[in-house]
Design an enzyme around this catalytic site. Structure first.
Site, PDB file in Angstrom:
ATOM      1  N   THR A   1      38.158   0.041  26.050  1.00 19.30           N
ATOM      2  CA  THR A   1      39.206   0.073  25.022  1.00 19.30           C
ATOM      3  C   THR A   1      39.929   1.410  24.938  1.00 19.30           C
ATOM      4  O   THR A   1      41.137   1.450  24.716  1.00 19.30           O
ATOM      5  CB  THR A   1      38.563  -0.261  23.650  1.00 19.30           C
TER       6      THR A   1
ATOM      7  N   ASP B   1      31.247  -2.582  25.175  1.00 13.68           N
ATOM      8  CA  ASP B   1      30.431  -3.801  25.234  1.00 13.68           C
ATOM      9  C   ASP B   1      29.147  -3.626  26.045  1.00 13.68           C
ATOM     10  O   ASP B   1      28.097  -4.112  25.654  1.00 13.68           O
ATOM     11  CB  ASP B   1      31.248  -4.969  25.796  1.00 13.68           C
TER      12      ASP B   1
ATOM     13  N   THR C   1      21.878   1.256  21.560  1.00 14.28           N
ATOM     14  CA  THR C   1      22.240  -0.153  21.544  1.00 14.28           C
ATOM     15  C   THR C   1      23.496  -0.313  20.695  1.00 14.28           C
ATOM     16  O   THR C   1      23.709   0.447  19.746  1.00 14.28           O
ATOM     17  CB  THR C   1      21.050  -1.011  21.035  1.00 14.28           C
TER      18      THR C   1
ATOM     19  N   GLN D   1      12.865  -8.880  19.477  1.00 14.20           N
ATOM     20  CA  GLN D   1      14.224  -9.141  18.976  1.00 14.20           C
ATOM     21  C   GLN D   1      14.583  -8.174  17.858  1.00 14.20           C
ATOM     22  O   GLN D   1      15.757  -8.039  17.512  1.00 14.20           O
ATOM     23  CB  GLN D   1      14.307 -10.568  18.429  1.00 14.20           C
TER      24      GLN D   1
HETATM   25  N1  ASP Z   1      35.740  -5.155  25.739  1.00 12.87           N
HETATM   26  C1  ASP Z   1      35.814  -3.719  25.639  1.00 12.87           C
HETATM   27  C2  ASP Z   1      34.937  -3.125  26.720  1.00 12.87           C
HETATM   28  O1  ASP Z   1      33.767  -3.129  26.603  1.00 12.87           O
HETATM   29  C3  ASP Z   1      35.380  -3.268  24.294  1.00 12.87           C
HETATM   30  C4  ASP Z   1      35.445  -1.783  24.062  1.00 12.87           C
HETATM   31  O2  ASP Z   1      35.641  -0.974  24.929  1.00 12.87           O
HETATM   32  O3  ASP Z   1      35.276  -1.386  22.882  1.00 12.87           O
HETATM   33  O4  ASP Z   1      35.411  -2.692  27.712  1.00 12.87           O
END
Ligand code: ASP
Length: 337
Positions: free
Chosen positions: A13, A91, A161, A273
């Site tokens: 992002t 992600d 995480t 979990q």
């Molecule tokens: N979908 C994006 C990624 O992981 C989410 C982000 O960067 O915040 O590349």
């Protein structure tokens, strides 16, 4: 002398722009944006070099070969720079951080992964602070391991995480104290460097794409369906169990499946979990049978770290017995026994 830090841009992002299908990475764009950030030109900043990988990726598209490519870019430049800041999507950032912590053997320099929830080109982006602070940390001389910096928190890479899909404090490491917190100043907290193979020269262990599976247990799970999946084809299996390592017991047929997978050569690792706390096999009758079936404890490891560690240990060519032993050992600060 000023420290020299290399930014490796992998995508995510932070450098994305809006398209008709939603945000996506744009090639040869971020370097131009970074040039407009005056903080990066401050005399307090280290000397910075920028390298953009190609293709840039949304991190949900990343796989083992991409981790190898990032590792190679770091290894090529290892002697030239004092540290690295890896720009990455959020992600799968925790998976990549965990993978790099194993792959970069004998690491004696900082590798800080960061990114943002809001692209740099948008108002209220968290990208600028995440990048500027990561660069200051990478040049501080205080850290020599793979870390993840995000939203004011510096975390051990293989303990991190993703906790929030939309919050700016998106990451934490519930089973390991934060390494630093950045508020008005960057406060480094009492720190236990990971037990690593220090003393060894730096080298890159590239990972092989061995088949790994993650199975999350849930009430009512129909194990016979997994019978066809959990075969000898899966080299490593991470079982995400309830609480301290519990699975449904009497009347359910998971144990014979695990036993068969184990006998056929798979390494079954038990994680929890719960984001916080540790697996204690044998604490309940519902978990002791797992040990008898050949499973090993992942203690307080994240699933991200357990997956990366399985890839790493299989890539090193260890035997199944050695892998079982090492899964329960603390190799890079990824678990506490
Ligand atoms: N979908 C994006 C990624 O992981 C989410 C982000 O960067 O915040 O590349």
């Amino acid at each position: 002398m000023k420290k020299h830090i290399c930014i490796i841009h992998t995508g995510g992002t932070i450098g994305m722009v809006k398209s008709s299908h939603g945000y996506q990475p744009k090639e040869k764009y971020l370097e131009i944006v970074l040039d407009t950030i005056s903080d990066l030109k401050s005399t307090e900043m280290p000397k910075i070099s920028f390298y953009e990988m190609s293709p840039l990726l949304d991190s949900s598209d990343m796989a083992v070969d991409d981790w190898n490519r990032i590792g190679e870019e770091i290894a090529k430049r290892y002697d030239t720079y004092d540290g690295f800041v890896v720009l990455h999507g959020t992600d799968t950032m925790a998976y990549t951080a965990a993978a790099l912590s194993f792959m970069l053997e004998g690491l004696n320099k900082p590798v800080i992964l960061t990114g943002s929830q809001i692209p740099l080109c948008e108002i209220r982006s968290d990208g600028q602070d995440n990048l500027v602070t990561s660069l200051l940390i990478a040049s501080s001389g205080k850290i020599n391991e793979v870390c993840l910096y995000f939203g004011g928190r510096l975390l051990r890479g293989n303990r991190a995480t993703k906790m929030s899909a939309d919050g700016l404090l998106a990451f934490d490491s519930p089973n390991c104290p934060r390494i630093a917190e950045a508020g008005i100043s960057i406060r480094y907290l009492p720190y236990n460097p990971p037990k690593t193979d220090t003393g060894c020269a730096f080298s890159l262990c590239k990972l092989k794409n061995v088949p790994i599976g993650v199975l999350k247990i849930f009430p009512g799970i129909s194990f016979p369906i997994f019978d066809t999946l959990m075969t000898e084809k899966l080299k490593g299996i991470v079982l995400e169990t309830f609480g301290a390592g519990n699975i449904p017991g009497e009347g359910h047929s998971l144990l014979p499946i695990i036993e068969r997978a184990f006998n056929a050569g798979s390494v079954v690792t038990v994680c929890s979990q719960c984001p916080q706390g540790t697996v204690t096999l044998g604490a309940y009758a519902t978990s002791s049978a797992l040990t008898e079936a050949g499973a090993v404890s992942g203690y307080d490891m994240t699933t991200e770290a357990a997956v990366a560690k399985l890839y790493y240990l299989f890539s090193k060519g260890y035997s199944k017995e050695e892998i079982k032993e090492k899964m329960e050992e603390n190799l890079r600060g990824e678990l506490t026994k």
